[in-house]
Motif scaffolding. Structure first.
Motif, PDB file in Angstrom:
ATOM      1  N   PRO A  68      32.057  27.041 -18.447  1.00 30.57           N
ATOM      2  CA  PRO A  68      32.047  28.144 -19.419  1.00 30.57           C
ATOM      3  C   PRO A  68      31.759  27.649 -20.834  1.00 30.57           C
ATOM      4  N   TYR A  69      31.284  28.568 -21.671  1.00 31.53           N
ATOM      5  CA  TYR A  69      31.110  28.257 -23.089  1.00 31.53           C
ATOM      6  C   TYR A  69      32.464  28.292 -23.787  1.00 31.53           C
ATOM      7  N   TYR A  70      32.681  27.344 -24.665  1.00 33.13           N
ATOM      8  CA  TYR A  70      33.927  27.292 -25.429  1.00 33.13           C
ATOM      9  C   TYR A  70      33.791  27.959 -26.791  1.00 33.13           C
ATOM     10  N   MET A  71      32.582  28.274 -27.198  1.00 32.90           N
ATOM     11  CA  MET A  71      32.355  28.839 -28.528  1.00 32.90           C
ATOM     12  C   MET A  71      33.008  30.205 -28.654  1.00 32.90           C
ATOM     13  N   ALA A  72      33.214  30.627 -29.901  1.00 29.74           N
ATOM     14  CA  ALA A  72      33.836  31.915 -30.163  1.00 29.74           C
ATOM     15  C   ALA A  72      32.924  33.049 -29.720  1.00 29.74           C
ATOM     16  N   MET A  80      37.933  13.137 -12.348  1.00 27.46           N
ATOM     17  CA  MET A  80      36.491  12.938 -12.571  1.00 27.46           C
ATOM     18  C   MET A  80      36.076  13.584 -13.894  1.00 27.46           C
ATOM     19  N   THR A  81      35.259  12.928 -14.630  1.00 28.19           N
ATOM     20  CA  THR A  81      34.882  13.416 -15.964  1.00 28.19           C
ATOM     21  C   THR A  81      33.672  14.318 -15.882  1.00 28.19           C
ATOM     22  N   GLY A  82      33.744  15.475 -16.563  1.00 35.19           N
ATOM     23  CA  GLY A  82      32.651  16.432 -16.583  1.00 35.19           C
ATOM     24  C   GLY A  82      31.598  16.059 -17.579  1.00 35.19           C
ATOM     25  N   PRO A  83      30.463  16.784 -17.582  1.00 38.74           N
ATOM     26  CA  PRO A  83      29.344  16.432 -18.448  1.00 38.74           C
ATOM     27  C   PRO A  83      29.632  16.592 -19.912  1.00 38.74           C
ATOM     28  N   LYS A  84      30.627  17.369 -20.286  1.00 40.50           N
ATOM     29  CA  LYS A  84      30.913  17.542 -21.698  1.00 40.50           C
ATOM     30  C   LYS A  84      32.176  16.837 -22.105  1.00 40.50           C
ATOM     31  N   GLY A  85      32.678  15.980 -21.222  1.00 38.63           N
ATOM     32  CA  GLY A  85      33.895  15.270 -21.560  1.00 38.63           C
ATOM     33  C   GLY A  85      35.111  15.948 -20.986  1.00 38.63           C
ATOM     34  N   GLY A  86      34.955  17.072 -20.257  1.00 35.68           N
ATOM     35  CA  GLY A  86      36.072  17.736 -19.622  1.00 35.68           C
ATOM     36  C   GLY A  86      36.338  17.112 -18.275  1.00 35.68           C
ATOM     37  N   TYR A  87      37.202  17.682 -17.525  1.00 35.36           N
ATOM     38  CA  TYR A  87      37.558  17.120 -16.230  1.00 35.36           C
ATOM     39  C   TYR A  87      37.273  18.129 -15.130  1.00 35.36           C
ATOM     40  N   TYR A  88      36.913  17.625 -13.950  1.00 35.84           N
ATOM     41  CA  TYR A  88      36.682  18.445 -12.773  1.00 35.84           C
ATOM     42  C   TYR A  88      37.542  17.927 -11.642  1.00 35.84           C
ATOM     43  N   LYS A  89      38.157  18.828 -10.903  1.00 34.60           N
ATOM     44  CA  LYS A  89      38.974  18.455  -9.759  1.00 34.60           C
ATOM     45  C   LYS A  89      38.119  18.516  -8.500  1.00 34.60           C
ATOM     46  N   ALA A  90      38.219  17.514  -7.663  1.00 35.29           N
ATOM     47  CA  ALA A  90      37.500  17.495  -6.394  1.00 35.29           C
ATOM     48  C   ALA A  90      38.507  17.511  -5.268  1.00 35.29           C
ATOM     49  N   GLU A  91      38.655  18.671  -4.643  1.00 34.49           N
ATOM     50  CA  GLU A  91      39.567  18.795  -3.522  1.00 34.49           C
ATOM     51  C   GLU A  91      38.787  18.700  -2.221  1.00 34.49           C
ATOM     52  N   LEU A  92      39.487  18.332  -1.158  1.00 37.03           N
ATOM     53  CA  LEU A  92      38.864  18.108   0.142  1.00 37.03           C
ATOM     54  C   LEU A  92      38.217  19.393   0.635  1.00 37.03           C
ATOM     55  N   GLY A  93      36.918  19.313   0.943  1.00 36.33           N
ATOM     56  CA  GLY A  93      36.206  20.451   1.497  1.00 36.33           C
ATOM     57  C   GLY A  93      35.803  21.483   0.474  1.00 36.33           C
ATOM     58  N   GLU A  94      36.074  21.249  -0.828  1.00 34.49           N
ATOM     59  CA  GLU A  94      35.737  22.224  -1.856  1.00 34.49           C
ATOM     60  C   GLU A  94      34.784  21.609  -2.878  1.00 34.49           C
ATOM     61  N   PRO A  95      33.913  22.409  -3.466  1.00 36.41           N
ATOM     62  CA  PRO A  95      33.039  21.882  -4.525  1.00 36.41           C
ATOM     63  C   PRO A  95      33.851  21.571  -5.770  1.00 36.41           C
ATOM     64  N   HIS A  96      33.226  20.806  -6.669  1.00 40.62           N
ATOM     65  CA  HIS A  96      33.908  20.469  -7.927  1.00 40.62           C
ATOM     66  C   HIS A  96      34.187  21.735  -8.719  1.00 40.62           C
ATOM     67  N   LYS A  97      35.411  21.861  -9.169  1.00 38.70           N
ATOM     68  CA  LYS A  97      35.802  23.014  -9.967  1.00 38.70           C
ATOM     69  C   LYS A  97      36.239  22.567 -11.356  1.00 38.70           C
ATOM     70  N   PHE A  98      36.063  23.459 -12.289  1.00 36.66           N
ATOM     71  CA  PHE A  98      36.478  23.160 -13.664  1.00 36.66           C
ATOM     72  C   PHE A  98      38.000  23.055 -13.735  1.00 36.66           C
ATOM     73  N   ASP A  99      38.445  22.052 -14.451  1.00 37.61           N
ATOM     74  CA  ASP A  99      39.884  21.824 -14.594  1.00 37.61           C
ATOM     75  C   ASP A  99      40.420  22.643 -15.755  1.00 37.61           C
ATOM     76  N   LEU A 123      27.031  20.567 -28.602  1.00 39.31           N
ATOM     77  CA  LEU A 123      27.333  19.993 -27.285  1.00 39.31           C
ATOM     78  C   LEU A 123      27.621  21.089 -26.261  1.00 39.31           C
ATOM     79  N   ASP A 124      28.333  22.105 -26.710  1.00 35.01           N
ATOM     80  CA  ASP A 124      28.664  23.234 -25.837  1.00 35.01           C
ATOM     81  C   ASP A 124      27.399  23.907 -25.326  1.00 35.01           C
ATOM     82  N   LEU A 125      26.421  24.099 -26.211  1.00 34.77           N
ATOM     83  CA  LEU A 125      25.162  24.738 -25.822  1.00 34.77           C
ATOM     84  C   LEU A 125      24.375  23.891 -24.828  1.00 34.77           C
ATOM     85  N   GLU A 126      24.404  22.580 -25.022  1.00 38.85           N
ATOM     86  CA  GLU A 126      23.599  21.701 -24.171  1.00 38.85           C
ATOM     87  C   GLU A 126      24.248  21.434 -22.822  1.00 38.85           C
TER      88      GLU A 126
END
Length: 729
Positions: free
Chosen positions: A693-697, A1-20, A681-684
């Motif tokens: 998480p923020y990816y910025m330095a 599943m694609t995240g809001p910033k173009g990243g990916y999120y894993k959806a496991e059974l019974g668990e909320p979406h987590k950052f990949d 994009l990271d800020l928004e």
């Protein structure tokens, strides 16, 4: 599943979406974009190849390389009677107006291929008087007559009327494969073979100045040739040291970019502080001048009272002048300080991004050498366009036109047949006229549309050049985006980011890159046409036409620069999200508009520092080259080659250093622009949570007071919230 910033999120059974945590930069699950434009682009390339093939079949570059005589035959062409006759000779050069007429083969006199130019003064009359007692006179003179003519007893008037032989020959030397009088200036006097006058073969004594007027500008061209030979000698003897200078500039450019992470802030604030101090001193000096002039007689006169004066020192004697200077500088000082006060955070962000760009290039050193690929592709495009243009220009058969020295000849510039020209009425009505080769052309459909095909050649050339630049920008943007979207740098940067980005751009986004390149190419094509029209209408007296043309040129110049700016940012968005060109351009535009002040500050700070870097690198290497080539470095004084003009290698090193720095800094500028869009994009899209998480330095997060929450901290807070109700009970 694609995240809001173009990243990916894993959806496991019974668990909320987590950052990949396996996310490694720009979107990889892509599809082809702007397929229709891609198909059109491929068809156009195939058509361009067909155009080049057709031009190659019909064209003959020898028509451009070799001079052509009055009969349409090449001088010096192997396998023809002119194989050993590579130089073009003019029967009567006095009838030629200027060198451009000669080079374009429009001189109204017979032109003949010869093996060598004349080396003496002679006339046909003198030859006819002398050849009976010495056959060598005719043997020498006849090599400048028409091929096959061997009748020295023919009357002079008939020979000159039939243009069998020239009426005179003058000492000449070949230039641009054509015989031109051998002018030499001695003690300020123009001479040819040490003579200032000669016989013209018609019973008149002519001055050498007449030859100079007929070949106006040839002396300067010959001088230019001599200078060119000396410049070539300088390059031949100094190329090794020039190469060393360019290598030094490359190393200095690389070091400068890598050190920007430490020096960007210092450089910027030092220069800004210097500007503030300089303007402050200017205000004080203006006040001092104002105070010293105040009370002096005639110093209180206004500028409008004295009007316009060519001597500007007059204005410096007026108090009003210094008051205007002082107020202007005070306004500039106030604006500078206010901008720094209110935009200090944005300036700090811009400097932090510049430092981060230096770190990114340090991790992705291969990106600095990608411009070599762009250069090779551009060289290929330019070479193909130039060859195709030459073959198109040389397509067709020889076309002959009537050339007459009489201005009122009604047949002038009309097509003619050289084989039947002598029997036509033209020679009777226009005495002295010639049927001379003019150009290559024809009446077929292909020849009628040569000009249109040249325009098509130009448009496709612009499209290919802009596509090559777009491919480079998208490739670099994808590589730097991979750096930014790595959570742990450099551990999470994917392997071979530059090669992967290049493959993605070609495989999925050829159509989008071609679409953006086409829009820009059309605008550039229109600009070229407007420049051509402006050149043609320079002598026009219609003020409205010139004003309209000037407005159109200005509008299309602005449009071209705006499209370049939008295309650049659209390619960055394409490299990140993999959307089509229009969607990417729209997203980039609105993203930049939501952060317009940050865009303005970053753009100006980046431009300023990069310009300073180019100036510093080219200037420092240029100073070093100056001391070297002028033998002012005692240690290596003996190694300096002997030069005709020391400025030849010096200017080459300075220009080459600037271009090398420009190439390196273009990569750096692309890096900063990509990191900036990723930062916005990271800020928004992210909030610093464990899942987003923020990816910025860390330096950027510190400026914005942003933090990434750790998963352990989140669990502790949840545990504390659960324990608080139990404590109350």
């Amino acid at each position: 599943m694609t995240g809001p910033k173009g990243g990916y999120y894993k959806a496991e059974l019974g668990e909320p979406h987590k950052f990949d945590p396996t996310f490694r930069g720009p979107v990889h699950n892509r599809g082809c974009t702007d397929v229709l434009c891609c198909v059109i682009f491929v068809i156009v390339i195939l058509g361009y190849i067909v155009l080049g093939t057709v031009a190659w079949m019909h064209g003959d570059p020898r028509k451009v390389v070799y001079p052509t005589d009055s009969y349409g035959q090449f001088c010096g062409q192997q396998g023809t009677p002119n194989a050993n006759k590579a130089i073009l000779f003019y029967f009567n050069i006095l009838q030629c107006a200027n060198p451009t007429v000669l080079i374009n083969l429009q001189c109204p006199t017979t032109q003949l291929c010869v093996s060598k130019c004349p080396d003496r003064f002679a006339t046909y009359i003198d030859m006819q008087l002398n050849y009976r007692r010495n056959k060598s006179y005719w043997d020498y003179y006849k090599q400048f007559c028409k091929p096959g003519f061997n009748n020295p007893d023919k009357s002079v008037s008939q020979v000159l009327q039939d243009e069998d032989c020239p009426s005179m020959i003058v000492p000449s030397r070949p230039f641009l494969q054509r015989c031109f009088p051998d002018f030499i200036t001695r003690n300020g006097t123009l001479t040819v073979a040490n003579k200032t006058s000669f016989k013209d073969g018609h019973g008149k004594i002519r001055s050498v100045v007449d030859l100079r007027d007929a070949a106006n500008g040839i002396t300067s061209l010959l001088d230019a040739k001599e200078v060119g030979v000396k410049i070539f000698e300088d390059y031949a003897s100094s190329w090794f040291w020039i190469l060393i200078g360019l290598v030094i500039s490359m190393l200095v450019s690389l070091i400068f970019i890598l050190l920007l992470r430490f020096t960007a802030g210092v450089l910027f604030w030092m220069v800004i502080f210097g500007v503030i101090v300089a303007v402050g001193y200017g205000i004080w000096h203006c006040y001092w001048e104002y105070s010293s002039l105040k009370g002096k007689p005639s110093s209180d006169i206004t500028i409008s009272d004295i009007g316009f004066q060519t001597d500007f020192r007059v204005y410096l004697q007026l108090t009003q002048t210094w008051l205007i200077f002082m107020i202007s500088l005070a306004v500039i000082e106030a604006i500078t300080i206010l901008v720094l006060i209110f935009l200090r955070n944005r300036v700090r962000i811009a400097i932090a991004l510049l430092k981060e760009g230096s770190k990114a290039i340090g991790c992705l050193m291969s990106t600095l050498f990608y411009p070599i690929i762009t250069f090779l592709l551009l060289a290929l495009c330019i070479a193909y366009w130039a060859v195709t243009a030459v073959f198109l220009a040389s397509s067709g058969d020889a076309v002959y036109k009537v050339m007459s020295t009489l201005p009122d000849c009604k047949y002038n510039n009309l097509t003619c047949d050289p084989e039947t020209f002598s029997q036509s009425n033209v020679t009777k009505q226009c005495p002295g006229s010639q049927c001379t080769f003019a150009f290559y052309g024809g009446e077929s459909l292909y020849h009628r549309y040569i000009f249109v095909l040249q325009l098509c050649n130009l448009l496709v050339f612009l499209w290919l050049v802009n596509f090559t630049i777009a491919l480079g920008q998208c490739t670099l943007a994808g590589a730097f985006a991979s750096y930014y979207w790595a959570l742990r740098k450099p551990e999470d940067i994917p392997p071979s980011p530059l090669a992967s980005s290049f493959g993605r751009a070609l495989r999925y986004h050829t159509g989008s890159l071609a679409f953006g390149a086409l829009i820009l190419s059309i605008v550039q094509f229109i600009r070229i046409i407007l420049e051509y029209l402006d050149h043609k209408l320079k002598g026009a007296h219609n003020a409205f036409t010139r004003f309209l043309l000037c407005c159109l040129k200005c509008c299309f110049w602005c449009l071209e620069h705006f499209i370049k700016f939008m295309n650049r940012n659209a390619y960055i968005m394409i490299s990140i999200y993999g959307k089509n060109f229009c969607a990417s351009a729209r997203d980039a535009f609105f993203l930049l508009m939501r952060n317009v002040m940050r865009v303005a500050v970053l753009d100006k700070v980046t431009d300023f520092l990069l310009f300073l870097g180019k100036l510093l690198i080219s200037g420092s290497v240029g100073v070093l080259a100056f001391f070297f080539f002028t033998r002012q470095i005692p240690v290596i004084q003996e190694e300096v080659p002997s030069l005709n003009y020391y400025w030849v290698p010096l200017l080459t090193v300075i220009f080459g250093s600037y271009m090398i720095a420009h190439g390196f800094f273009n990569v750096y500028a692309m890096c900063v622009d990509t990191l900036f869009l990723c930062f916005l994009l990271d800020l928004e899209k992210n909030d610093g949570s464990a899942t987003r998480p923020y990816y910025m330095a860390s330096s950027l997060r510190a400026i914005l007071n942003k933090k990434n929450k750790r998963p352990e901290e989140k669990k502790k807070r949840r545990k504390q919230k659960k324990e608080q109700p139990n404590k109350r009970h």
